[in-house]
Motif scaffolding. Structure first.
Motif, PDB file in Angstrom:
ATOM      1  N   GLN A 237      -2.825 -10.327  39.505  1.00  0.00           N
ATOM      2  CA  GLN A 237      -3.174 -11.842  39.809  1.00  0.00           C
ATOM      3  C   GLN A 237      -4.820 -11.786  39.505  1.00  0.00           C
ATOM      4  O   GLN A 237      -5.506 -11.035  40.508  1.00  0.00           O
ATOM      5  N   ALA A 238      -5.203 -12.408  38.678  1.00  0.00           N
ATOM      6  CA  ALA A 238      -6.609 -12.471  38.423  1.00  0.00           C
ATOM      7  C   ALA A 238      -7.041 -13.632  39.143  1.00  0.00           C
ATOM      8  O   ALA A 238      -6.342 -14.574  39.444  1.00  0.00           O
ATOM      9  N   PRO A 239      -8.546 -14.066  39.409  1.00  0.00           N
ATOM     10  CA  PRO A 239      -9.025 -15.016  39.991  1.00  0.00           C
ATOM     11  C   PRO A 239      -8.551 -16.230  39.338  1.00  0.00           C
ATOM     12  O   PRO A 239      -8.652 -16.456  38.167  1.00  0.00           O
ATOM     13  N   ARG A 240      -8.212 -17.101  40.121  1.00  0.00           N
ATOM     14  CA  ARG A 240      -7.949 -18.375  39.575  1.00  0.00           C
ATOM     15  C   ARG A 240      -6.745 -18.643  38.299  1.00  0.00           C
ATOM     16  O   ARG A 240      -6.563 -19.467  37.785  1.00  0.00           O
TER      17      ARG A 240
ATOM     18  N   LEU B 295       3.719 -10.913  35.394  1.00  0.00           N
ATOM     19  CA  LEU B 295       4.287  -9.292  35.542  1.00  0.00           C
ATOM     20  C   LEU B 295       3.611  -8.560  34.459  1.00  0.00           C
ATOM     21  O   LEU B 295       3.104  -8.984  33.318  1.00  0.00           O
ATOM     22  N   VAL B 296       3.271  -7.247  34.861  1.00  0.00           N
ATOM     23  CA  VAL B 296       2.605  -6.566  33.914  1.00  0.00           C
ATOM     24  C   VAL B 296       3.603  -5.329  33.302  1.00  0.00           C
ATOM     25  O   VAL B 296       3.614  -5.035  31.966  1.00  0.00           O
ATOM     26  N   ALA B 297       4.529  -4.935  34.124  1.00  0.00           N
ATOM     27  CA  ALA B 297       5.427  -3.955  33.879  1.00  0.00           C
ATOM     28  C   ALA B 297       6.519  -3.395  34.678  1.00  0.00           C
ATOM     29  O   ALA B 297       6.396  -3.796  35.758  1.00  0.00           O
ATOM     30  N   SER B 298       7.630  -2.938  34.286  1.00  0.00           N
ATOM     31  CA  SER B 298       8.722  -2.804  35.130  1.00  0.00           C
ATOM     32  C   SER B 298       9.458  -1.703  34.728  1.00  0.00           C
ATOM     33  O   SER B 298       9.355  -0.947  33.418  1.00  0.00           O
ATOM     34  N   ILE B 299      10.176  -0.836  35.583  1.00  0.00           N
ATOM     35  CA  ILE B 299      10.952   0.354  35.253  1.00  0.00           C
ATOM     36  C   ILE B 299      11.977   0.396  36.211  1.00  0.00           C
ATOM     37  O   ILE B 299      11.960   0.015  37.324  1.00  0.00           O
ATOM     38  N   SER B 300      13.208   0.886  35.601  1.00  0.00           N
ATOM     39  CA  SER B 300      14.315   1.109  36.458  1.00  0.00           C
ATOM     40  C   SER B 300      14.140   2.515  37.189  1.00  0.00           C
ATOM     41  O   SER B 300      13.495   3.395  36.741  1.00  0.00           O
ATOM     42  N   THR B 301      14.720   2.703  38.231  1.00  0.00           N
ATOM     43  CA  THR B 301      14.402   3.706  39.178  1.00  0.00           C
ATOM     44  C   THR B 301      15.209   5.086  38.406  1.00  0.00           C
ATOM     45  O   THR B 301      14.810   6.226  38.923  1.00  0.00           O
TER      46      THR B 301
ATOM     47  N   ALA C 126      -8.305  -7.791  38.250  1.00  0.00           N
ATOM     48  CA  ALA C 126      -7.203  -8.494  39.085  1.00  0.00           C
ATOM     49  C   ALA C 126      -6.845  -7.251  40.062  1.00  0.00           C
ATOM     50  O   ALA C 126      -7.001  -6.396  40.188  1.00  0.00           O
ATOM     51  N   VAL C 127      -6.074  -8.263  41.148  1.00  0.00           N
ATOM     52  CA  VAL C 127      -5.431  -7.562  42.287  1.00  0.00           C
ATOM     53  C   VAL C 127      -3.860  -7.335  41.657  1.00  0.00           C
ATOM     54  O   VAL C 127      -3.326  -8.066  41.208  1.00  0.00           O
ATOM     55  N   TYR C 128      -3.651  -5.897  41.665  1.00  0.00           N
ATOM     56  CA  TYR C 128      -2.209  -5.441  41.244  1.00  0.00           C
ATOM     57  C   TYR C 128      -1.420  -5.165  42.323  1.00  0.00           C
ATOM     58  O   TYR C 128      -1.811  -4.472  43.405  1.00  0.00           O
ATOM     59  N   TYR C 129      -0.180  -5.734  42.178  1.00  0.00           N
ATOM     60  CA  TYR C 129       0.671  -5.505  43.233  1.00  0.00           C
ATOM     61  C   TYR C 129       1.907  -4.954  42.998  1.00  0.00           C
ATOM     62  O   TYR C 129       2.685  -5.049  41.631  1.00  0.00           O
TER      63      TYR C 129
ATOM     64  N   GLN D  58       0.653  -4.223  49.345  1.00  0.00           N
ATOM     65  CA  GLN D  58      -0.696  -5.043  49.766  1.00  0.00           C
ATOM     66  C   GLN D  58      -1.690  -5.414  48.695  1.00  0.00           C
ATOM     67  O   GLN D  58      -2.564  -6.356  48.950  1.00  0.00           O
ATOM     68  N   GLY D  59      -1.389  -4.921  47.634  1.00  0.00           N
ATOM     69  CA  GLY D  59      -2.271  -5.097  46.378  1.00  0.00           C
ATOM     70  C   GLY D  59      -3.501  -3.936  46.093  1.00  0.00           C
ATOM     71  O   GLY D  59      -4.078  -3.647  47.569  1.00  0.00           O
ATOM     72  N   THR D  60      -3.833  -4.048  44.968  1.00  0.00           N
ATOM     73  CA  THR D  60      -4.945  -3.104  45.045  1.00  0.00           C
ATOM     74  C   THR D  60      -5.800  -3.579  43.927  1.00  0.00           C
ATOM     75  O   THR D  60      -5.510  -4.025  42.945  1.00  0.00           O
ATOM     76  N   GLN D  61      -7.302  -3.616  44.281  1.00  0.00           N
ATOM     77  CA  GLN D  61      -8.196  -4.397  43.426  1.00  0.00           C
ATOM     78  C   GLN D  61      -8.471  -3.760  42.250  1.00  0.00           C
ATOM     79  O   GLN D  61      -8.812  -2.258  42.381  1.00  0.00           O
ATOM     80  N   VAL D  62      -8.445  -3.996  40.992  1.00  0.00           N
ATOM     81  CA  VAL D  62      -8.963  -3.274  39.820  1.00  0.00           C
ATOM     82  C   VAL D  62     -10.017  -4.216  39.245  1.00  0.00           C
ATOM     83  O   VAL D  62      -9.833  -5.378  38.955  1.00  0.00           O
TER      84      VAL D  62
END
Length: 117
Positions: free
Chosen positions: A38-41, A46-52, A93-96, A109-113
């Motif tokens: 999530q970028a400001p405003r 969704l950026v990417a997903s993967i099966s376990t 953005a904040v990446y979750y 909790q998210g990590t800022q990039v």
């Protein structure tokens, strides 16, 4: 389910970062793990997903060719990685980390990039 992210930070345009997310707790039914940002405003996307099992991965067009997603597993936890290369200022953005499980969505909790030009 507990999700703990790490790896964010400040990087220059063209640089790289690797995000990690450790999922632990009641994860036996988890089939997919994902990264959102999530970028400001802006709305979260969704950026990417993967099966376990690691045999199915999806990367959004906006980051395709620059980001890769991977996963490692052991008995107690799953760790999903997001390797981000050739970073652009619009990747700031904040990446979750996200885990859908049954009828719930679990979030880290998210990590800022921050990508500086």
């Amino acid at each position: 389910v507990q999700l703990v992210e790490s790896g964010g930070g400040l990087v220059q345009v063209g640089g790289s970062l690797r995000l990690s997310c450790v999922a632990s707790g009641a994860i036996s039914g988890v089939n997919t793990m994902a990264w959102y940002r999530q970028a400001p405003r802006k709305q979260a996307e969704l950026v990417a997903s993967i099966s376990t099992t690691g045999d199915r991965a999806s990367i959004e067009d906006s980051v395709k060719g620059r980001f890769t997603i991977s996963i490692s597993r052991d008995n107690a936890k799953n760790t999903v990685f997001l390797q981000m290369n050739m970073l652009k200022s619009e990747d700031t953005a904040v990446y979750y980390c996200n885990v859908p499980l049954r009828d719930q969505m679990y979030w880290g909790q998210g990590t800022q990039v921050t990508v500086s030009s």
